[in-house]
Design a protein around this motif. Structure first.
Motif, PDB file in Angstrom:
ATOM      1  N   PRO A 139      -4.436  -5.503  -9.028  1.00 43.58           N
ATOM      2  CA  PRO A 139      -3.480  -6.319  -9.788  1.00 43.58           C
ATOM      3  C   PRO A 139      -2.035  -5.839  -9.578  1.00 43.58           C
ATOM      4  O   PRO A 139      -1.802  -4.689  -9.205  1.00 43.58           O
ATOM      5  CB  PRO A 139      -3.915  -6.119 -11.236  1.00 43.58           C
ATOM      6  CG  PRO A 139      -4.722  -4.879 -11.246  1.00 43.58           C
ATOM      7  CD  PRO A 139      -5.296  -4.705  -9.883  1.00 43.58           C
ATOM      8  N   HIS A 140      -1.111  -6.728  -9.819  1.00 39.32           N
ATOM      9  CA  HIS A 140       0.312  -6.395  -9.669  1.00 39.32           C
ATOM     10  C   HIS A 140       0.843  -5.827 -10.984  1.00 39.32           C
ATOM     11  O   HIS A 140       0.353  -6.153 -12.053  1.00 39.32           O
ATOM     12  CB  HIS A 140       1.113  -7.629  -9.249  1.00 39.32           C
ATOM     13  CG  HIS A 140       0.814  -8.049  -7.851  1.00 39.32           C
ATOM     14  ND1 HIS A 140       1.451  -7.517  -6.761  1.00 39.32           N
ATOM     15  CD2 HIS A 140      -0.092  -8.939  -7.362  1.00 39.32           C
ATOM     16  CE1 HIS A 140       0.974  -8.053  -5.659  1.00 39.32           C
ATOM     17  NE2 HIS A 140       0.022  -8.927  -6.000  1.00 39.32           N
ATOM     18  N   GLY A 141       1.829  -4.980 -10.878  1.00 40.76           N
ATOM     19  CA  GLY A 141       2.431  -4.347 -12.041  1.00 40.76           C
ATOM     20  C   GLY A 141       1.985  -2.887 -12.133  1.00 40.76           C
ATOM     21  O   GLY A 141       0.857  -2.537 -11.781  1.00 40.76           O
TER      22      GLY A 141
ATOM     23  N   ARG B 238      -2.241   1.046 -11.918  1.00 45.09           N
ATOM     24  CA  ARG B 238      -2.662   2.397 -12.321  1.00 45.09           C
ATOM     25  C   ARG B 238      -4.087   2.382 -12.874  1.00 45.09           C
ATOM     26  O   ARG B 238      -4.908   3.212 -12.498  1.00 45.09           O
ATOM     27  CB  ARG B 238      -1.672   2.945 -13.343  1.00 45.09           C
ATOM     28  CG  ARG B 238      -1.907   4.353 -13.774  1.00 45.09           C
ATOM     29  CD  ARG B 238      -0.764   4.784 -14.711  1.00 45.09           C
ATOM     30  NE  ARG B 238      -1.012   6.082 -15.260  1.00 45.09           N
ATOM     31  CZ  ARG B 238      -0.727   7.232 -14.653  1.00 45.09           C
ATOM     32  NH1 ARG B 238      -0.175   7.210 -13.451  1.00 45.09           N
ATOM     33  NH2 ARG B 238      -0.981   8.393 -15.226  1.00 45.09           N
ATOM     34  N   ARG B 239      -4.403   1.429 -13.752  1.00 41.47           N
ATOM     35  CA  ARG B 239      -5.751   1.333 -14.316  1.00 41.47           C
ATOM     36  C   ARG B 239      -6.779   1.080 -13.219  1.00 41.47           C
ATOM     37  O   ARG B 239      -7.838   1.697 -13.195  1.00 41.47           O
ATOM     38  CB  ARG B 239      -5.815   0.221 -15.371  1.00 41.47           C
ATOM     39  CG  ARG B 239      -5.263   0.627 -16.721  1.00 41.47           C
ATOM     40  CD  ARG B 239      -5.627  -0.383 -17.798  1.00 41.47           C
ATOM     41  NE  ARG B 239      -5.112  -1.732 -17.537  1.00 41.47           N
ATOM     42  CZ  ARG B 239      -3.913  -2.162 -17.909  1.00 41.47           C
ATOM     43  NH1 ARG B 239      -3.104  -1.369 -18.576  1.00 41.47           N
ATOM     44  NH2 ARG B 239      -3.538  -3.391 -17.635  1.00 41.47           N
ATOM     45  N   TRP B 240      -6.460   0.158 -12.298  1.00 39.77           N
ATOM     46  CA  TRP B 240      -7.388  -0.160 -11.212  1.00 39.77           C
ATOM     47  C   TRP B 240      -7.642   1.078 -10.352  1.00 39.77           C
ATOM     48  O   TRP B 240      -8.790   1.396 -10.036  1.00 39.77           O
ATOM     49  CB  TRP B 240      -6.811  -1.298 -10.357  1.00 39.77           C
ATOM     50  CG  TRP B 240      -7.791  -1.882  -9.377  1.00 39.77           C
ATOM     51  CD1 TRP B 240      -8.562  -2.979  -9.571  1.00 39.77           C
ATOM     52  CD2 TRP B 240      -8.116  -1.392  -8.076  1.00 39.77           C
ATOM     53  NE1 TRP B 240      -9.346  -3.205  -8.458  1.00 39.77           N
ATOM     54  CE2 TRP B 240      -9.086  -2.237  -7.523  1.00 39.77           C
ATOM     55  CE3 TRP B 240      -7.686  -0.312  -7.312  1.00 39.77           C
ATOM     56  CZ2 TRP B 240      -9.639  -2.062  -6.252  1.00 39.77           C
ATOM     57  CZ3 TRP B 240      -8.227  -0.117  -6.049  1.00 39.77           C
ATOM     58  CH2 TRP B 240      -9.190  -0.982  -5.533  1.00 39.77           C
TER      59      TRP B 240
ATOM     60  N   MET C   8       0.835  -1.201   0.000  1.00 39.13           N
ATOM     61  CA  MET C   8       0.000   0.000   0.000  1.00 39.13           C
ATOM     62  C   MET C   8       0.872   1.253   0.000  1.00 39.13           C
ATOM     63  O   MET C   8       0.568   2.216  -0.707  1.00 39.13           O
ATOM     64  CB  MET C   8      -0.924  -0.027   1.229  1.00 39.13           C
ATOM     65  CG  MET C   8      -2.047   0.927   1.168  1.00 39.13           C
ATOM     66  SD  MET C   8      -3.129   0.595  -0.221  1.00 39.13           S
ATOM     67  CE  MET C   8      -3.456   2.267  -0.707  1.00 39.13           C
ATOM     68  N   ALA C   9       1.948   1.234   0.747  1.00 45.88           N
ATOM     69  CA  ALA C   9       2.869   2.376   0.767  1.00 45.88           C
ATOM     70  C   ALA C   9       3.477   2.589  -0.621  1.00 45.88           C
ATOM     71  O   ALA C   9       3.619   3.730  -1.083  1.00 45.88           O
ATOM     72  CB  ALA C   9       3.962   2.149   1.804  1.00 45.88           C
ATOM     73  N   ALA C  10       3.792   1.501  -1.302  1.00 42.28           N
ATOM     74  CA  ALA C  10       4.351   1.599  -2.643  1.00 42.28           C
ATOM     75  C   ALA C  10       3.309   2.120  -3.632  1.00 42.28           C
ATOM     76  O   ALA C  10       3.608   2.966  -4.486  1.00 42.28           O
ATOM     77  CB  ALA C  10       4.879   0.242  -3.096  1.00 42.28           C
ATOM     78  N   LEU C  11       2.057   1.642  -3.510  1.00 40.15           N
ATOM     79  CA  LEU C  11       0.978   2.142  -4.378  1.00 40.15           C
ATOM     80  C   LEU C  11       0.813   3.651  -4.196  1.00 40.15           C
ATOM     81  O   LEU C  11       0.699   4.394  -5.175  1.00 40.15           O
ATOM     82  CB  LEU C  11      -0.353   1.451  -4.040  1.00 40.15           C
ATOM     83  CG  LEU C  11      -0.589   0.053  -4.589  1.00 40.15           C
ATOM     84  CD1 LEU C  11      -1.881  -0.508  -4.025  1.00 40.15           C
ATOM     85  CD2 LEU C  11      -0.638   0.079  -6.095  1.00 40.15           C
ATOM     86  N   HIS C  12       0.799   4.067  -2.970  1.00 38.55           N
ATOM     87  CA  HIS C  12       0.623   5.496  -2.688  1.00 38.55           C
ATOM     88  C   HIS C  12       1.794   6.305  -3.252  1.00 38.55           C
ATOM     89  O   HIS C  12       1.598   7.342  -3.885  1.00 38.55           O
ATOM     90  CB  HIS C  12       0.473   5.732  -1.187  1.00 38.55           C
ATOM     91  CG  HIS C  12       0.079   7.127  -0.864  1.00 38.55           C
ATOM     92  ND1 HIS C  12       1.011   8.132  -0.718  1.00 38.55           N
ATOM     93  CD2 HIS C  12      -1.137   7.702  -0.676  1.00 38.55           C
ATOM     94  CE1 HIS C  12       0.385   9.264  -0.447  1.00 38.55           C
ATOM     95  NE2 HIS C  12      -0.924   9.032  -0.414  1.00 38.55           N
TER      96      HIS C  12
END
Length: 180
Positions: free
Chosen positions: A66-68, A73-75, A21-25
């Motif tokens: 999803p991973h990647g 980004r799309r999600w 989650m930290a990486a997504l943010h």
């Protein structure tokens, strides 16, 4: 793109979901914020709220993200767009909020002329609303009863009293010509 998160005080001992989650943010929040800022027509506080809601949805559904880089980004952008649409619909469904009342323009408590004008105006407008609405208005606003007390006096459910009060006030506003 492979995400590598350096071990630091914030991620040391954290769960894999928290690290992800930290990486997504870190990777997507700035571009999501700019996207939401455009959707909110430049309202920064609203865009920040929507970004926070998007990240909260991602956190709650971290296993579905999803991973990647591109799939993530799309999600996230799809979720952000849907959240923005839901928020816009919710704002349209709620009545418009009003600002603080200007106390300088309020009549004095013992202003006899103002009282006379109000009485005359209400006598003109009350007959224009239905009997059921008028009864609820009189119970709640003239006698000052709560919705529960008015329901008991009128012999109808409390929810019906609240509903009738809402629609009665709308009808009264229309009768007074205050809708437009």
């Amino acid at each position: 793109m492979t995400v590598v998160v350096n071990e630091c005080a914030a991620t040391r001992g954290a769960s894999p979901a928290a690290i992800r989650m930290a990486a997504l943010h870190a990777h997507h929040a700035p571009s999501l914020y700019r996207f939401l800022l455009r959707l909110t027509l430049g309202e920064p506080y609203l865009a920040e709220d929507l970004l926070q809601e998007t990240m909260l949805r991602a956190w709650r559904n971290i296993e579905d993200v999803p991973h990647g880089y591109e799939p993530e980004r799309r999600w996230l952008f799809t979720a952000a767009r849907r959240i923005a649409i839901d928020a816009a619909r919710a704002r349209q469904a709620r009545p418009t909020e009003t600002g603080a009342t200007d106390l300088v323009r309020l009549p004095e408590a013992d202003d006899a002329i103002e009282r006379l004008v109000i009485i005359h105006t209400m006598r003109e407008a009350l007959p224009k609303v239905s009997d059921a609405h008028r009864q609820v208005l009189i119970e709640m606003y003239y006698f000052g009863r709560s919705s529960a007390e008015a329901a008991q006096r009128l012999g109808i459910p409390e929810g019906t009293v609240r509903s009738r009060a809402h629609y009665a006030l709308r009808a009264l506003r229309a009768a007074l010509g205050l809708d437009g």
